[in-house]
Design a protein around this motif. Structure first.
Motif, PDB file in Angstrom:
ATOM      1  N   GLY A 311      -0.299  20.388   5.730  1.00  0.00           N
ATOM      2  CA  GLY A 311      -1.318  19.677   6.074  1.00  0.00           C
ATOM      3  C   GLY A 311      -2.309  20.347   6.365  1.00  0.00           C
ATOM      4  O   GLY A 311      -3.344  20.851   7.168  1.00  0.00           O
ATOM      5  N   PRO A 312      -3.293  20.734   4.784  1.00  0.00           N
ATOM      6  CA  PRO A 312      -4.811  21.365   4.967  1.00  0.00           C
ATOM      7  C   PRO A 312      -5.721  20.308   5.134  1.00  0.00           C
ATOM      8  O   PRO A 312      -5.980  18.948   5.615  1.00  0.00           O
ATOM      9  CB  PRO A 312      -5.018  20.791   3.312  1.00  0.00           C
ATOM     10  CG  PRO A 312      -4.339  20.178   2.673  1.00  0.00           C
ATOM     11  CD  PRO A 312      -2.318  19.817   3.871  1.00  0.00           C
ATOM     12  N   ARG A 313      -6.990  20.962   6.796  1.00  0.00           N
ATOM     13  CA  ARG A 313      -8.004  20.070   6.573  1.00  0.00           C
ATOM     14  C   ARG A 313      -9.331  20.163   6.120  1.00  0.00           C
ATOM     15  O   ARG A 313     -10.369  19.412   6.295  1.00  0.00           O
ATOM     16  CB  ARG A 313      -7.957  20.541   7.950  1.00  0.00           C
ATOM     17  CG  ARG A 313      -7.016  20.885   8.909  1.00  0.00           C
ATOM     18  CD  ARG A 313      -6.668  19.699   9.996  1.00  0.00           C
ATOM     19  NE  ARG A 313      -5.152  19.480  10.243  1.00  0.00           N
ATOM     20  CZ  ARG A 313      -4.824  19.878  11.463  1.00  0.00           C
ATOM     21  NH1 ARG A 313      -5.160  20.340  12.328  1.00  0.00           N
ATOM     22  NH2 ARG A 313      -3.487  19.272  11.417  1.00  0.00           N
ATOM     23  N   GLN A 314      -9.084  21.228   5.440  1.00  0.00           N
ATOM     24  CA  GLN A 314     -10.647  22.029   4.717  1.00  0.00           C
ATOM     25  C   GLN A 314     -10.295  21.398   3.415  1.00  0.00           C
ATOM     26  O   GLN A 314      -9.476  21.192   2.423  1.00  0.00           O
ATOM     27  CB  GLN A 314     -11.036  23.133   4.356  1.00  0.00           C
ATOM     28  CG  GLN A 314     -11.565  23.337   6.570  1.00  0.00           C
ATOM     29  CD  GLN A 314     -10.915  24.189   6.439  1.00  0.00           C
ATOM     30  OE1 GLN A 314     -10.816  25.814   5.412  1.00  0.00           O
ATOM     31  NE2 GLN A 314     -10.647  24.460   7.997  1.00  0.00           N
ATOM     32  N   GLU A 315     -11.702  20.863   2.500  1.00  0.00           N
ATOM     33  CA  GLU A 315     -11.543  20.983   0.698  1.00  0.00           C
ATOM     34  C   GLU A 315     -11.021  22.110   0.176  1.00  0.00           C
ATOM     35  O   GLU A 315     -11.088  23.024   0.875  1.00  0.00           O
ATOM     36  CB  GLU A 315     -12.901  20.505   0.992  1.00  0.00           C
ATOM     37  CG  GLU A 315     -13.890  19.304   1.185  1.00  0.00           C
ATOM     38  CD  GLU A 315     -13.057  17.792   0.387  1.00  0.00           C
ATOM     39  OE1 GLU A 315     -12.947  17.902  -0.677  1.00  0.00           O
ATOM     40  OE2 GLU A 315     -13.962  17.112   0.975  1.00  0.00           O
ATOM     41  N   LEU A 316     -10.824  21.491  -1.248  1.00  0.00           N
ATOM     42  CA  LEU A 316     -10.662  22.517  -2.006  1.00  0.00           C
ATOM     43  C   LEU A 316     -11.887  23.594  -2.522  1.00  0.00           C
ATOM     44  O   LEU A 316     -12.914  22.689  -2.751  1.00  0.00           O
ATOM     45  CB  LEU A 316     -10.016  22.049  -3.049  1.00  0.00           C
ATOM     46  CG  LEU A 316      -7.930  21.974  -2.930  1.00  0.00           C
ATOM     47  CD1 LEU A 316      -7.721  20.976  -4.404  1.00  0.00           C
ATOM     48  CD2 LEU A 316      -7.657  23.156  -3.074  1.00  0.00           C
ATOM     49  N   LEU A 317     -11.621  24.740  -2.716  1.00  0.00           N
ATOM     50  CA  LEU A 317     -12.926  25.342  -3.504  1.00  0.00           C
ATOM     51  C   LEU A 317     -12.994  24.570  -5.101  1.00  0.00           C
ATOM     52  O   LEU A 317     -12.177  24.916  -5.197  1.00  0.00           O
ATOM     53  CB  LEU A 317     -12.604  26.732  -3.145  1.00  0.00           C
ATOM     54  CG  LEU A 317     -12.812  27.252  -1.821  1.00  0.00           C
ATOM     55  CD1 LEU A 317     -12.986  28.967  -1.995  1.00  0.00           C
ATOM     56  CD2 LEU A 317     -14.025  27.020  -1.025  1.00  0.00           C
ATOM     57  N   GLU A 318     -14.610  24.955  -5.161  1.00  0.00           N
ATOM     58  CA  GLU A 318     -14.805  24.409  -6.638  1.00  0.00           C
ATOM     59  C   GLU A 318     -13.648  25.365  -7.963  1.00  0.00           C
ATOM     60  O   GLU A 318     -12.957  24.757  -8.520  1.00  0.00           O
ATOM     61  CB  GLU A 318     -15.681  24.497  -6.847  1.00  0.00           C
ATOM     62  CG  GLU A 318     -16.712  23.636  -6.781  1.00  0.00           C
ATOM     63  CD  GLU A 318     -15.863  22.491  -7.248  1.00  0.00           C
ATOM     64  OE1 GLU A 318     -16.253  21.266  -6.178  1.00  0.00           O
ATOM     65  OE2 GLU A 318     -16.036  21.744  -8.509  1.00  0.00           O
ATOM     66  N   GLN A 319     -13.232  26.390  -7.562  1.00  0.00           N
ATOM     67  CA  GLN A 319     -12.647  27.318  -8.544  1.00  0.00           C
ATOM     68  C   GLN A 319     -10.899  27.703  -7.723  1.00  0.00           C
ATOM     69  O   GLN A 319     -10.446  28.331  -9.337  1.00  0.00           O
ATOM     70  CB  GLN A 319     -13.072  28.887  -8.158  1.00  0.00           C
ATOM     71  CG  GLN A 319     -12.615  29.931  -6.397  1.00  0.00           C
ATOM     72  CD  GLN A 319     -13.706  30.146  -5.779  1.00  0.00           C
ATOM     73  OE1 GLN A 319     -14.257  28.731  -5.793  1.00  0.00           O
ATOM     74  NE2 GLN A 319     -13.728  31.284  -5.355  1.00  0.00           N
ATOM     75  N   GLU A 320     -10.928  26.649  -7.101  1.00  0.00           N
ATOM     76  CA  GLU A 320      -9.339  26.537  -6.729  1.00  0.00           C
ATOM     77  C   GLU A 320      -8.971  24.767  -7.449  1.00  0.00           C
ATOM     78  O   GLU A 320      -7.313  25.137  -8.280  1.00  0.00           O
ATOM     79  CB  GLU A 320      -9.253  26.388  -5.660  1.00  0.00           C
ATOM     80  CG  GLU A 320      -9.494  27.362  -4.269  1.00  0.00           C
ATOM     81  CD  GLU A 320      -9.331  26.965  -3.452  1.00  0.00           C
ATOM     82  OE1 GLU A 320      -9.438  26.141  -2.256  1.00  0.00           O
ATOM     83  OE2 GLU A 320      -8.738  28.038  -1.805  1.00  0.00           O
ATOM     84  N   LYS A 321     -10.177  24.612  -7.867  1.00  0.00           N
ATOM     85  CA  LYS A 321      -9.409  23.322  -8.587  1.00  0.00           C
ATOM     86  C   LYS A 321      -8.668  22.961  -9.689  1.00  0.00           C
ATOM     87  O   LYS A 321      -7.679  22.665  -9.834  1.00  0.00           O
ATOM     88  CB  LYS A 321     -10.112  21.930  -8.317  1.00  0.00           C
ATOM     89  CG  LYS A 321     -10.533  21.640  -7.315  1.00  0.00           C
ATOM     90  CD  LYS A 321     -11.938  20.192  -7.105  1.00  0.00           C
ATOM     91  CE  LYS A 321     -12.683  20.256  -5.772  1.00  0.00           C
ATOM     92  NZ  LYS A 321     -13.625  19.336  -5.699  1.00  0.00           N
ATOM     93  N   PRO A 322      -8.648  23.586 -10.180  1.00  0.00           N
ATOM     94  CA  PRO A 322      -8.582  23.726 -12.260  1.00  0.00           C
ATOM     95  C   PRO A 322      -7.278  25.067 -11.784  1.00  0.00           C
ATOM     96  O   PRO A 322      -5.792  24.635 -12.967  1.00  0.00           O
ATOM     97  CB  PRO A 322      -9.704  24.314 -12.967  1.00  0.00           C
ATOM     98  CG  PRO A 322     -11.354  25.315 -11.686  1.00  0.00           C
ATOM     99  CD  PRO A 322     -11.144  24.625 -10.787  1.00  0.00           C
ATOM    100  N   LEU A 323      -6.933  25.442 -11.227  1.00  0.00           N
ATOM    101  CA  LEU A 323      -6.092  26.861 -11.113  1.00  0.00           C
ATOM    102  C   LEU A 323      -5.006  25.410 -10.829  1.00  0.00           C
ATOM    103  O   LEU A 323      -3.665  26.175 -11.268  1.00  0.00           O
ATOM    104  CB  LEU A 323      -6.094  27.397  -9.564  1.00  0.00           C
ATOM    105  CG  LEU A 323      -6.593  29.545 -10.508  1.00  0.00           C
ATOM    106  CD1 LEU A 323      -8.073  29.781 -10.958  1.00  0.00           C
ATOM    107  CD2 LEU A 323      -6.684  29.840  -8.490  1.00  0.00           C
ATOM    108  N   LEU A 324      -5.039  24.454  -9.399  1.00  0.00           N
ATOM    109  CA  LEU A 324      -3.788  24.049  -9.069  1.00  0.00           C
ATOM    110  C   LEU A 324      -3.849  23.008 -10.512  1.00  0.00           C
ATOM    111  O   LEU A 324      -2.565  22.483 -11.177  1.00  0.00           O
ATOM    112  CB  LEU A 324      -4.218  23.810  -7.888  1.00  0.00           C
ATOM    113  CG  LEU A 324      -4.610  24.256  -6.537  1.00  0.00           C
ATOM    114  CD1 LEU A 324      -4.748  23.448  -5.565  1.00  0.00           C
ATOM    115  CD2 LEU A 324      -2.696  24.806  -6.572  1.00  0.00           C
ATOM    116  N   ALA A 325      -4.800  22.633 -10.636  1.00  0.00           N
ATOM    117  CA  ALA A 325      -4.630  21.157 -12.025  1.00  0.00           C
ATOM    118  C   ALA A 325      -3.626  22.349 -13.308  1.00  0.00           C
ATOM    119  O   ALA A 325      -3.353  21.552 -13.774  1.00  0.00           O
ATOM    120  CB  ALA A 325      -6.151  20.694 -12.428  1.00  0.00           C
ATOM    121  N   ASP A 326      -3.773  23.236 -13.335  1.00  0.00           N
ATOM    122  CA  ASP A 326      -3.602  23.564 -14.225  1.00  0.00           C
ATOM    123  C   ASP A 326      -1.943  23.867 -14.320  1.00  0.00           C
ATOM    124  O   ASP A 326      -1.316  23.576 -15.401  1.00  0.00           O
ATOM    125  CB  ASP A 326      -4.242  25.614 -14.810  1.00  0.00           C
ATOM    126  CG  ASP A 326      -4.153  26.052 -15.836  1.00  0.00           C
ATOM    127  OD1 ASP A 326      -3.471  26.946 -16.209  1.00  0.00           O
ATOM    128  OD2 ASP A 326      -4.441  25.002 -16.748  1.00  0.00           O
TER     129      ASP A 326
END
Lengths: 566, 234
Positions: A311-326
Motif C-alpha cells: 500500500g505505498p502512498r508516495q512516488e518512487l524516488l528517481e534513484q529507486e526506479k532503476p534498482l527495482l527495474a533491474d
C-alpha cells in the motif's frame, strides 16, 4: 564270607536309604517345583534391575532350573498324567489357544506401530506439522540430533516431547532426547546450557539453540495482580524448523517489505492499518522478514526471495526506479498491493510487464462486503483457480482499484509451431462481477457509461514472464520473473487479515513468488489463548455444581430405584 | 447374538437395581468433579485435561468395583453352571456381561459431560480435544472393564475379584514408569495403560493407541472365555 554279607547289607541299607530319600523327595516334589519357579521368577527382575548382581541372578536362575528338573523327575508319573491325560490335553490346548491369540494381538500392534496414522482434531492443528516443516524434513540430508534440557517437572516437557516426536516420525535423520540437566551436569556444561528449557540442535558440529518456553503474565484469580507464569513457546515449531535449517546450512528465504513510501507498518500487530499480522502469518513458512529502504542501498539485496510493497502512498524516488527495474529484469519477484491512492510511478514500475493500475475506485453492485459497495467481495468462482487461488475461500477488498491486463491479453500471438511462447503469461487471476465498474467521479457511486469502465475487471493478477512485453524471450529458460498485483492493500491489514480467505490469498501469493508452491494451502486461523475468565460467583457455581449437583442426582435416582425394588 | 443381548439386558437391569453402581458412580462424579473444578480454577484454561488425566486413574479404581460382581456372584450362588450348560455358548455369556459393563461405563462417562457443558457455557473451548478425550476415556474404560471381567471369572469371592482386578490394573498402569532402557524398556512402555491415553487429551487420534486399547480389551475378554472353559473340566 561275612565281609561279603556285611558289604551287601551296607549296600542294601544305602539302597533303602536312597529309596526313602527318593520317596521323601517325591512328596516334596510340589514344594521343589514351587521353589524352582520362585527362583526363576526372582532371577528375572534381579538381572534386569540390579545389574551389579547379574551373575548371582544367573546362578539363581540355574538353581531354579535344577530344582524344577528334580521336581519333574521325582513326580514323573504325575507329570505324565497331567500333560497327557484328558485334563492335560484340554489344558495344553487352552495354553496354545491363548498363545496364538496373544500372538495375533502382538502382531496387530506391531503392524499398527509400523503403519500408524495420526489425526489432529484441534482447531489450530497444533499437533500437525506445518507444510514448511514437512518439506524441510522431507528434504533433510544431514543428520540432526536435538537435546532438550528439561527437568522432569517442567510444564513444557510434554509439548516439547510431542513436537520433537512428530519430527522424528517424518525422517529417521532427525533424532532427539530429553535430558535432565540436574542429573546430567556434564552434558549440560558440554552444550553450554545455562537456562531452563533450552533445546540444543546439533548437526555435524553445527549448533543452534531454541527456547521451549516463554514467560507470560496472567492475572491471578484471587488478587487480580498479574502473575508471571511459564508457558510453552508459541512459535516452537517455527523456531525448531529454523534451527534445523540453520544447523544444516540451509538458508531461510528472505522477504523484504519496502518502506519509505507510506507503506503499512509490519511492526504493528494491533493498529487497524498495521501489517503485523501479515508479517506473523509469514513466520510459520520460515521466512526471514526485513524492511527494505531502497533509498539507502545500492541494489536490491541478492538474497531477496520476494519484495512486497504494502500500500505505498508516495512516488518512487528517481534513484529507486532503476534498482527495482533491474531486480525485476533478473527474475525478480514482486508483490504490489496498490490502493486507489497509490501514485503513478508504481504503475510505471510494472508497465514493462504488461500490467497497469486502472484509475478509479472499483464498485461492485452485486458482490460486495455489506454495507459498502466499494468493498468488492470476490467469491471462489470469480477466481481463475490457478496455483494460488485454487482452494481459496471468499475474499474481500475494502476500497480498491482494478489491475489493467489488456496489454498482456493483446500480446502478439505466439506461433506454437515455431516453439514460440508469450513472454508474459497470466498464471492466476481474480475478477469482479459483471455488475461492477470503475468509478471515476467522486461522490455517490453511480455507473456513468461515458466515464466509467464496466466489469468484470481484474482485482488480482499474477503473472510470470521470461521477458518484458515486446522483448524477445531468452531461449528455453525456466527462470521467470513473477509479479503479483492486487488493487488493494487493506485486505491484508490487521483489521481484515483473518477475515474469510484474505490471509490465504496473501500468504499463498508470497509462497508462489518465492517458488515454494508446495506451501500453498488453506491455513487454520489462530484463535486467542483459550482462557476461561469468569466472575467469582461463576467460579463458585462451577465448583459446587461439579462436586455436588451430579452426584446428588445419581444418589437420588439410586435411592428411587432401590425404593421401587422394595 | 440374541442370547448375548438377552444376557446383557439382564445384567444391566441387575446393575441398576443394586446400590453398587449408584454409589460407585456418585463417588466417581464427586472425585472427578473436584479435580475438574480445582484444575480449572488454578490454570484457567478452557480444556478438560484437568479432569481427564486424574479421571483416567480414578477409573482404574472404579472398574474392578463395577466388574467384581459379574462372574463372582454367579459362581458363589452356583448359577454359573446353569448358565454355562444352557444352549447358550460360553462366548455369548462373556460378551453379554462385558457389554453390560460397557453400558454402565458409558452411563458414568456420559454423566461427566456436564463438565464440557460448563466449559462451553462460560468459555470457548476447542471442541476437538473434548471429543477425542471422551473417545480415549471410553476406550481406556473398555480395556479396564475387560481386565475386571477376567478377575471376576477367576474367583467366587467378589472382594477377591476386586482386589485381583485392581492389582492387575495397577501393574499395567505403573509398568511404564520403570524407566528401563533397551528393548525391554520399550516393550514395557508400550504396555503401559496411561501412556496411550495422553494423546487423546490433546486432540489427537493415533491409530496405535486405538489398536492398543482394543487389543487389551479383546485379549482379556478372550482370556475370560478360556477361564470359563476350564471350569468345564476342572
Amino acid at each position: 564270607m561275612a565281609v561279603v554279607t556285611r558289604v551287601a547289607s551296607v549296600f542294601r541299607r544305602i539302597g533303602v536309604g536312597f529309596s526313602s530319600i527318593w520317596g521323601a523327595l517325591r512328596g516334596l516334589s510340589l514344594i521343589l517345583a514351587g521353589a524352582g519357579v520362585l527362583a526363576l521368577i526372582a532371577s528375572g527382575p534381579l538381572y534386569l534391575l540390579v545389574p551389579e548382581m547379574a551373575n548371582s541372578a544367573i546362578v539363581l536362575a540355574g538353581v531354579g532350573v535344577f530344582l524344577l528338573l528334580v521336581a519333574l523327575l521325582t513326580a514323573l508319573g504325575q507329570v505324565r498324567t497331567a500333560l497327557l491325560g484328558r485334563r492335560g490335553r484340554y489344558g495344553s490346548n487352552t495354553v496354545l489357544m491363548v498363545i496364538a491369540f496373544v500372538g495375533v494381538m502382538v502382531v496387530a500392534n506391531l503392524l499398527g506401530i509400523r503403519q500408524s496414522y495420526r489425526m489432529d482434531l484441534t482447531v489450530n492443528k497444533e499437533f500437525s506439522l506445518s507444510n514448511k516443516t514437512t518439506k524441510v524434513l522431507g528434504d533433510l540430508k544431514a543428520p540432526v540430533h536435538a537435546l532438550a534440557f528439561l527437568v522432569p517437572g517442567d510444564p513444557t516437557r510434554e509439548t516439547t516431547d510431542n513436537l520433537l516426536k512428530e519430527y522424528g516420525h517424518r525422517t529417521p535423520r532427525f533424532t532427539y532426547e530429553i535430558v535432565d540437566p540436574e542429573a546430567n551436569p556434564a552434558l549440560t556444561r558440554l552444550y553450554e546450557v545455562s537456562q531452563y528449557g533450552v533445546i540444543v540442535f546439533d548437526s555435524e558440529g553445527h549448533r543452534a539453540n531454541v527456547a521451549s518456553q516463554v514467560t507470560v503474565d496472567i492475572p491471578d484469580p484471587s488478587t487480580g495482580q498479574p502473575r508471571s507464569q511459564v508457558a510453552p513457546n508459541p512459535t516452537l515449531e517455527q523456531d525448531v524448523t529454523a534451527a534445523i535449517l540453520k544447523v544444516t546450512g540451509l538458508k531461510q528465504k528472505r522477504v523484504y517489505f519496502l518502506v519509505g513510501h507510506g507503506e503499512a507498518d509490519i511492526s504493528d500487530p494491533q493498529g487497524q492499518q498495521g501489517y503485523g499480522l501479515a508479517r506473523q502469518g509469514l513466520v510459520p513458512d520460515n521466512y526471514e522478514i526485513f524492511p527494505l529502504s531502497l533509498a539507502r542501498v545500492e541494489r536490491v539485496p541478492e538474497d531477496a526471495a520476494a519484495l512486497i510493497a504494502a500500500g505505498p502512498r508516495q512516488e518512487l524516488l528517481e534513484q529507486e526506479k532503476p534498482l527495482l527495474a533491474d531486480y525485476l529484469n533478473k527474475q525478480g519477484k514482486l508483490l504490489l498491493l496498490a490502493d486507489p491512492a497509490t501514485p503513478a510511478s508504481w504503475s510505471d514500475l510494472v508497465a514493462p510487464w504488461g500490467l497497469a493500475l486502472s484509475q478509479g475506485r472499483l464498485i461492485d453492485e452485486f458482490s460486495y462486503a455489506r454495507p459498502d459497495k466499494g468493498s468488492p467481495l470476490v467469491q471462489r468462482t470469480q477466481y481463475l483457480l490457478g496455483p494460488v487461488t485454487k482452494s481459496l475461500d471468499t475474499t474481500f477488498f475494502p476500497n480498491s482499484r482494478a489491475v489493467d491486463i489488456t496489454r498482456i491479453i493483446s500480446q502478439k500471438k505466439p506461433d506454437p509451431a515455431k516453439g514460440e511462447v508469450s513472454p508474459v503469461q497470466i498464471v492466476d487471476m481474480g475478477l469482479t462481477t459483471p455488475a461492477s465498474w470503475l468509478e471515476t467521479s467522486s461522490g455517490e457511486p453511480k455507473y456513468d457509461k461515458e466515464t466509467d469502465t464496466v466489469g468484470p475487471l481484474p482485482l488480482v493478477a499474477l503473472v510470470a514472464a521470461t521477458a518484458p512485453i515486446g522483448a524477445v524471450p531468452p531461449p528455453a529458460s525456466d527462470k521467470r520473473t513473477r509479479i503479483a498485483v492486487v488493487g488493494n492493500s487493506a485486505f491484508a491489514s490487521n483489521q481484515f487479515f483473518y477475515s474469510l480467505g484474505n490471509s490465504d490469498l496473501f500468504l499463498n501469493s508470497v509462497n508462489w513468488l518465492t517458488e515454494e508452491e508446495e506451501l500453498i494451502s488453506i491455513r487454520p486461523k489462530p484463535f486467542a489463548f483459550r482462557q476461561l475468565v469468569v466472575t467469582q460467583r461463576a467460579w463458585n457455581w462451577i465448583f459446587y455444581s461439579s462436586i455436588a449437583f451430579l452426584p446428588l442426582l445419581v444418589a437420588v435416582v439410586g435411592a428411587f430405584a432401590w425404593w421401587r425394588r422394595r | 447374538m440374541r442370547n448375548t443381548l438377552a444376557i446383557a439386558k439382564r445384567e444391566i437391569r441387575s446393575y441398576f437395581t443394586s446400590p453398587v453402581a449408584y454409589v460407585v458412580t456418585a463417588a466417581f462424579l464427586v472425585v472427578t468433579g473436584f479435580f475438574f473444578a480445582a484444575d480449572l480454577q488454578s490454570r484457567q484454561m478452557a480444556n478438560l485435561r484437568g479432569f481427564l488425566s486424574p479421571g483416567s486413574f480414578v477409573l482404574i479404581l472404579v472398574a474392578p468395583l463395577l466388574t467384581m460382581r459379574l462372574f463372582a456372584e454367579e459362581q458363589k450362588m452356583g448359577t454359573l453352571e446353569l448358565l454355562l450348560t444352557n444352549p447358550v455358548r460360553d462366548i455369548e455369556v462373556v460378551l453379554g456381561k462385558y457389554l453390560a459393563s460397557l453400558v454402565t461405563l458409558l452411563v458414568m462417562i456420559v454423566l461427566t459431560l456436564y463438565y464440557p457443558l460448563l466449559l462451553f457455557w462460560f468459555g470457548d473451548p476447542d471442541p476437538g480435544p473434548l471429543l477425542t478425550g471422551y473417545l480415549g476415556l471410553f476406550l481406556l474404560g473398555s480395556a479396564l472393564m475387560a481386565v475386571g471381567l477376567l478377575a471376576s471369572s477367576l474367583t467366587a469371592n467378589q472382594i477377591v475379584a476386586a482386589v485381583l482386578g485392581l492389582g492387575l490394573l495397577i501393574l499395567l498402569w505403573v509398568v511404564g514408569s520403570l524407566n528401563m532402557t533397551g528393548i525391554v524398556g520399550k516393550v514395557l512402555d508400550y504396555l503401559s495403560l496411561p501412556g496411550h491415553f495422553s494423546d487423546f487429551t490433546f486432540g489427537i487420534i493415533d491409530t496405535r493407541n486405538v489398536i492398543y486399547y482394543v487389543s487389551v480389551a479383546a485379549a482379556f475378554v478372550f482370556l475370560t472365555a478360556r477361564s470359563l472353559e476350564t471350569r468345564r473340566w476342572r
